[in-house]
Design a protein around this motif. Structure first.
Motif, PDB file in Angstrom:
ATOM      1  N   THR A   7       0.832  -1.218   0.000  1.00  0.00           N
ATOM      2  CA  THR A   7       0.000   0.000   0.000  1.00  0.00           C
ATOM      3  C   THR A   7       0.862   1.262   0.000  1.00  0.00           C
ATOM      4  O   THR A   7       0.414   2.315  -0.441  1.00  0.00           O
ATOM      5  CB  THR A   7      -0.925   0.023   1.234  1.00  0.00           C
ATOM      6  N   LYS A   8       2.099   1.150   0.500  1.00  0.00           N
ATOM      7  CA  LYS A   8       2.964   2.339   0.533  1.00  0.00           C
ATOM      8  C   LYS A   8       3.661   2.565  -0.800  1.00  0.00           C
ATOM      9  O   LYS A   8       4.286   3.608  -1.011  1.00  0.00           O
ATOM     10  CB  LYS A   8       4.028   2.178   1.626  1.00  0.00           C
ATOM     11  N   GLY A   9       3.614   1.601  -1.678  1.00  0.00           N
ATOM     12  CA  GLY A   9       4.235   1.761  -2.992  1.00  0.00           C
ATOM     13  C   GLY A   9       5.742   1.713  -2.948  1.00  0.00           C
ATOM     14  O   GLY A   9       6.413   2.249  -3.825  1.00  0.00           O
ATOM     15  N   GLU A  10       6.314   1.092  -1.936  1.00  0.00           N
ATOM     16  CA  GLU A  10       7.768   1.085  -1.822  1.00  0.00           C
ATOM     17  C   GLU A  10       8.405   0.003  -2.680  1.00  0.00           C
ATOM     18  O   GLU A  10       9.358   0.245  -3.403  1.00  0.00           O
ATOM     19  CB  GLU A  10       8.177   0.913  -0.357  1.00  0.00           C
ATOM     20  N   LYS A  11       7.830  -1.217  -2.586  1.00  0.00           N
ATOM     21  CA  LYS A  11       8.451  -2.312  -3.335  1.00  0.00           C
ATOM     22  C   LYS A  11       7.806  -2.471  -4.705  1.00  0.00           C
ATOM     23  O   LYS A  11       8.483  -2.756  -5.677  1.00  0.00           O
ATOM     24  CB  LYS A  11       8.348  -3.616  -2.550  1.00  0.00           C
ATOM     25  N   ILE A  12       6.510  -2.333  -4.735  1.00  0.00           N
ATOM     26  CA  ILE A  12       5.824  -2.342  -6.033  1.00  0.00           C
ATOM     27  C   ILE A  12       4.833  -1.180  -5.999  1.00  0.00           C
ATOM     28  O   ILE A  12       4.466  -0.719  -4.911  1.00  0.00           O
ATOM     29  CB  ILE A  12       5.094  -3.689  -6.297  1.00  0.00           C
ATOM     30  N   LYS A  44      -0.682  -5.315  -7.850  1.00  0.00           N
ATOM     31  CA  LYS A  44      -0.403  -6.414  -6.930  1.00  0.00           C
ATOM     32  C   LYS A  44       0.465  -7.433  -7.643  1.00  0.00           C
ATOM     33  O   LYS A  44       0.393  -7.573  -8.868  1.00  0.00           O
ATOM     34  CB  LYS A  44      -1.683  -7.052  -6.401  1.00  0.00           C
ATOM     35  N   SER A  45       1.287  -8.074  -6.851  1.00  0.00           N
ATOM     36  CA  SER A  45       2.145  -9.101  -7.412  1.00  0.00           C
ATOM     37  C   SER A  45       1.517 -10.455  -7.133  1.00  0.00           C
ATOM     38  O   SER A  45       1.108 -10.747  -6.019  1.00  0.00           O
ATOM     39  CB  SER A  45       3.533  -9.023  -6.765  1.00  0.00           C
ATOM     40  N   MET A  46       1.393 -11.273  -8.214  1.00  0.00           N
ATOM     41  CA  MET A  46       0.863 -12.625  -8.037  1.00  0.00           C
ATOM     42  C   MET A  46       1.889 -13.606  -8.543  1.00  0.00           C
ATOM     43  O   MET A  46       2.557 -13.354  -9.541  1.00  0.00           O
ATOM     44  CB  MET A  46      -0.405 -12.805  -8.871  1.00  0.00           C
TER      45      MET A  46
END
Lengths: 781, 335
Positions: free
Chosen positions: A730-735, A740-742
């Motif tokens: 939700t913070k947008g730091e990693k993605i 969303k990553s699946m």
């Protein structure tokens, strides 16, 4: 009904102790609900005469009496009652007496004045349930008479009588039954019976409802208090003494079962009519209340209107009072249903109506009249007219045939003709024809015996079921659809319990508010209260109420289910519902795994329970209240239920701080859609190969869409698809926060050979290309 | 050579004996039996031994290798055993187990299922009927008089359309005979309703089990045998059973069954009603069916019914009937 054992002994010399008598009566079909001891078998309580009464010097409410207890010296007693006058005889408990309730009497001071005993009320001696002030004894009582001689101990049986046996509603009737089962002779009262004459000029029966009405005039009676023996008899069955004439009518009612009524002849303007009340006719009862009679109520009327509500209650104007000298004694048979209807409609119930509702013995009408006349002359004097005036007539005795072979077949017992006939003779039936098929005349007090089956029941009763053998046999039973439904539901129940859910059972009666969310409900016409006014159309409200109750009790984890019936205007159906909230795991020494139950726990449980595929759970476009989000559950293409999370508003209302999860299924549909597996899948001979793919997808893209897109490719070698990782930042730091990553594992397999890496890679690439093109995902290479 | 071998043996055995863990044992092995170990290199020296001495020297070396190998193996076994023991030494089996707790079935369900299983062993099949009944099925067909008090709106729940909530499961008898020709041998577990105020001993809705067996020549002896077997199966062979004459409109003769058994507290307890199906019931069925397959001259039967709540209460000493519908987990988890 209360039965006095002493009174019974007037008719049958049965000396069995109460407990054995109870056993005997139970065997006959009379249930003894209780055994009471009456009388005042208390030592050191005597009759005393009040000689003087003065105000207590220190207490307004008390007085100080001097009493004569039969000894030479008067005794001083402090007393709080007000209902006596000097000269009255009252019970006096002397020091040393122990009253019921372990109340010990001793000499003591009350507000500074010595009291050498206590004057007693009827309640204090347990002679009455309620009483008002001191028990005033008859004036002829000699001071010093022990109270236990005045109120001898006796045993009262409280008997429950089945509605088919009106003959048991009297002491004579119960005595007859004792005679049947002990063989002892029964001595019924045999009053001298007068000749009969037509009541033509005195009584007119109009319409139906009364087949037999009799009157007898007694002149010159002296109405007054009843003698002690009569008062005792009535007290034993819980009746208050009124006056000698009324007491006799009540006595005969409890003796013979025939209700009687005594009119004050001076207040009747003959002739009497037995007729239906006209609409709105008003009747003033003995107790002074006015009743507007429903049309058709059977009444006894004279020229001035209703004087009695037939079989229920006498009227105020025509009752026997202390000024009455001439009486008209009514003994009659009124139609049970007419009496019942009038009694119910007006809310008026009496010992008479109770008996007429169940039917009285028409053959007993004249006997009861003669018995009452005999007793009235004895206790109130006067002289009776020579004849009994009769209107209508006593019906003929019923006659019933009995095939002895039928008796043996139905009872499963080889009784001889003699045994069969002896049983029926014992209950008072008279044999008219002998042989393998006998014919029997039925006495008036057993009018309910009118079919062969009724006689067979009597034989079974008299012979005793304990003599009938116990057979263990029966045919094979094919299982029914109801068996299948039962097993299906039991299987669900057991598996849910195995999964950690607890079975609840909630009421099918719910409030209108509870039913409102789930479509139309069936309402009751006469609910007991608003909160039970509808038949449930869903199991969910009941389970939520149970959940709330457990929350209030401090439960940390609540997992409940119910299998039960629901109701709709179109019919009834079987449902299963589950509710779930609170902690997923119990805290344990292994380390904390704290999390709440969430909706995936429930969708997962449902999938296992129903053996469903991922694609059997389909997002519902608009969740129906009380759900905030839900999926429809399909089984073999048929919708069988819904599972999801309830709206937070519901949670707030019932005080749940963790998500409220809920599922409900139509078990009938579920069972209909269930398929039994007919063939096993061959076990794989060649190894499968897995390829994992991972991608970034738009946050709003449901996994189900990814899954169905892959399924729609119909890749021949793709055996299974499994989501194994999901990541949202939700913070947008990693993605990016809108992605969303699946990560999905694809398993490929051929039943015929080992796959080459080129084949696997080709298929994987086609899946990836399709995902990229159709739903715009980015692969993280 | 002999001396050299003896010295090497005692040195190797001593080192092996001193090795107290797997690592030192392995280094001992390498030191003597490894590629460049002492025994290995001694064996390689065999090439230079004169031919006539080879059997003797060969035996010496083989014995040495065997002795060291055995010592190594023994020591390794000891070490493994010791470490196995050590592994269990730290295992505290008194720690609470951690399998998730299973759920429970409601006590009434458990009791009902016991009863169902028992009747199934006796060849009864399950039958079913609606909770919302017609007055005909609930009363008329069961030979109940038109002004019988049970029909009263004070006692029975009615719907505005004149139907009612069945006041007993006996209506299922009628449903079954209406649709199925004899023989029938059924049980029917289900709800029944009475317009009672709810208190410690009364519910407005309660659970009953009904039974019916109709065939040619069914007798009171069959009824007695069947129900005695059932109650002794349920409560034990030592159960006392008493049939007490009673009255029901739809059976004749009728009985109430009293049971006395230790599991129910050792007191007589009124438990069930039963009797031989009244001919009037068969006549009502014949009229409705339009045939005579239930002619009371051809068939006979018995029926019985009992409530499950009071039974469950007595079996488990439940003090208040409302506990059966409150669904308090502290209660449910006890079953």
């Amino acid at each position: 009904m209360k039965i006095s054992i002493n009174w019974l002994r007037d008719y049958v010399d049965c000396q069995l102790p109460a407990s054995e008598l109870e056993t005997l009566l139970r065997r006959a079909g009379l249930e003894v609900a209780g055994i009471d001891q009456r009388g005042a078998a208390i030592e050191h309580v005597v009759a005393a005469e009040i000689l003087e009464s003065t105000q207590h010097p220190n207490a307004d409410r008390l007085s100080v009496c001097k009493v004569n207890d039969g000894s030479s010296e008067p005794r001083q007693i402090v007393c709080g009652a007000k209902n006596y006058k000097v000269g009255d005889k009252v019970p006096l408990a002397l020091p040393g007496a122990v009253l019921p309730g372990d109340f010990k009497i001793k000499t003591g001071k009350l507000r500074g004045v010595e009291s050498e005993g206590m004057m007693c009320s009827a309640k204090e001696l347990r002679l009455a349930e309620e009483s008002d002030g001191l028990l005033i004894l008859p004036p002829e009582t000699a001071p010093g008479t022990p109270i236990k001689d005045l109120f001898p101990a006796e045993t009262i049986l409280e008997i429950e009588i089945t509605p088919n046996r009106s003959d048991w509603l009297s002491h004579l009737g119960v005595a007859r039954e004792i005679g049947v089962f002990t063989g002892l002779p029964v001595k019924a009262p045999e009053p001298a019976q007068p000749p009969t004459a037509s009541a033509g000029g005195q009584v007119r029966i109009e319409g139906d409802g009364c087949n037999l009405y009799t009157l007898r005039r007694i002149s010159g009676v002296k109405v007054g208090p009843s003698p002690q023996w009569l008062r005792d008899r009535l007290a034993a069955v819980g009746l208050r003494s009124v006056n000698n004439v009324v007491d006799v009518t009540n006595f005969v009612l409890f003796e013979l079962g025939q209700p009687l009524h005594a009119f004050d002849a001076a207040k009747i303007s003959a002739p009497l009519q037995v007729r239906a009340a006209s609409e709105g006719e008003v009747f003033r009862s003995l107790d002074g209340s006015d009743y507007k009679l429903p049309a058709g109520s059977l009444i006894i009327a004279d020229g001035n209107g209703p004087t009695a509500l037939a079989g229920v209650m006498g009227g105020e104007g025509s009752g026997v009072t202390e000024f009455t000298t001439d009486i008209l004694l009514e003994s009659a048979v009124f139609d049970p249903s007419r009496v019942r209807r009038a009694s119910r409609a007006l809310g008026l119930f009496s010992d008479s109506s109770y008996r007429f509702e169940r039917g009285v013995d028409p053959e007993g009408v004249a006997i009861a009249s003669a018995r009452a006349v005999e007793l009235i002359l004895q206790v109130a004097g006067g002289s009776a007219d020579s004849a009994l005036l009769v209107s209508g007539k006593c019906p003929e005795r019923g006659k019933v045939s009995l095939r002895h072979a039928r008796v043996r077949d139905l009872l499963g017992m080889s009784l001889t003709n003699a045994e069969i006939e002896s049983a029926l003779s014992r209950v008072g039936l008279e044999k008219l024809a002998a042989g393998e098929e006998t014919r029997w005349s039925i006495p008036g007090y057993r009018r309910e015996l009118h079919r062969e089956a009724d006689l067979i029941e009597e034989i079974a009763r008299v012979v005793g079921i304990e003599k009938i053998p116990s057979l263990a046999r029966g045919p094979f039973a094919a299982s029914s659809d109801a068996d299948a439904a039962y097993d299906f539901a039991m299987n669900l129940r057991s598996r849910l319990a195995g999964m950690g859910f607890h079975e609840a059972r909630t009421s099918t009666l719910v409030s209108a508010a509870d039913a409102s969310h789930f479509g139309e409900a069936v309402a009751l016409k006469n609910p007991f209260g608003e909160d039970q006014s509808q038949l449930r159309n869903s199991l969910v409200p009941g389970l939520l109420a149970a959940l709330r109750r457990n929350l209030d009790q401090g439960a940390k984890s609540i997992a409940l289910f119910e299998c039960g019936r629901v109701f709709h205007p179109s019919g009834e159906g079987q449902r299963l519902a589950i509710v779930l909230t609170g902690e997923r795991h119990e805290p344990s020494w292994r380390g904390r795994m704290e999390r709440s139950w969430d909706v995936f726990d429930l969708t997962g449980a449902v999938r296992q329970l129903a053996g469903l595929h991922e694609h059997d759970l389909v997002s519902a476009s608009a969740p129906a209240a009380p759900f905030g989000a839900c999926v429809d559950v399909f089984r073999n293409g048929k919708k069988i239920g819904v599972v999801g999370q309830l709206s937070p508003a519901v949670g707030r209302e019932i005080g749940a701080s963790t998500p409220l999860l809920c599922a409900e299924f139509d078990i009938d549909l579920w069972r209909a859609a269930a398929s039994t597996k007919t063939q096993v899948t061959a076990l794989a001979k060649f190894p499968g190969s897995a390829r994992d793919i991972a991608f970034l997808a738009p946050l709003a893209l449901p996994y189900g869409e990814v899954r169905s897109l892959i399924a729609d490719l119909h890749e021949p070698l793709l055996e299974s698809v499994r989501l194994f990782d999901l990541f949202i930042d939700t913070k947008g730091e990693k993605i990016p926060s809108d992605k969303k990553s699946m990560a999905i594992s694809l398993t490929f397999r051929s039943p015929e050979r080992t796959l080459t890496s080129d084949e696997i890679q080709g298929a994987t690439d086609r899946v990836k290309a399709a995902l990229k093109d159709s739903v715009g995902v980015d692969f993280r290479e | 050579m002999q001396q050299q071998v003896d010295a090497l043996r005692s040195e190797a055995l001593e080192l092996i004996a001193l090795a107290h863990d797997a690592d030192s044992l392995e280094s001992a092995r390498l030191k003597y039996l490894g590629k460049s170990g002492a025994i290995t290199s001694l064996s390689e020296g065999m090439r230079n031994v004169p031919k006539e001495e080879r059997p003797f020297i060969g035996k010496l070396l083989n014995d040495l290798r065997a002795a060291v190998t055995t010592a190594l193996e023994d020591s390794q076994k000891c070490l493994l055993e010791a470490s196995d023991l050590a592994a269990f030494a730290s295992l505290d089996l008194t720690l609470p187990g951690t399998c998730p707790a299973p759920g429970t079935l409601h006590p009434l369900t458990q009791l009902m299922d016991r009863a169902v299983c028992c009747f199934r062993r006796m060849g009864f099949a399950i039958a079913d009927g609606p909770d919302i009944e017609t007055e005909w099925h609930c009363f008329d067909a069961l030979n109940t008089l038109p002004d019988h008090p049970a029909r009263n709106e004070l006692d029975t729940f009615y719907l505005p359309d004149g139907r009612l909530l069945r006041s007993h499961t006996s209506s299922v008898q009628i449903r079954v005979m209406e649709t199925t020709p004899p023989p029938v041998r059924i049980i029917a577990p289900g709800s029944a309703y009475r317009r009672d105020e709810v208190d410690a001993t009364h519910l407005a809705q309660f659970t009953q089990m009904e039974g019916l067996y109709v065939a040619e020549k069914v007798s009171l002896a069959d009824l007695k045998g069947t129900l005695e077997f059932f109650f002794r199966e349920l409560f034990g062979a030592g159960t006392d059973i008493q049939f007490r004459p009673h009255f029901f409109p739809f059976t004749e003769p009728s009985y109430e069954i009293d049971i006395r058994t230790q599991v129910l507290g050792g007191e007589w307890m009124e438990l069930a009603g039963c009797g031989m199906v009244d001919p009037a019931v068969f006549e009502a069925i014949c009229e409705r069916r339009g045939d005579r397959v239930y002619d009371p001259e051809k068939v006979s039967g018995f029926a019985f019914g009992f409530g499950l709540e009071r039974l469950a209460m007595n079996l488990s000493r439940i003090p208040d009937i409302r506990m059966l519908v409150e669904n308090d987990l502290r209660f449910l988890k006890q079953f």
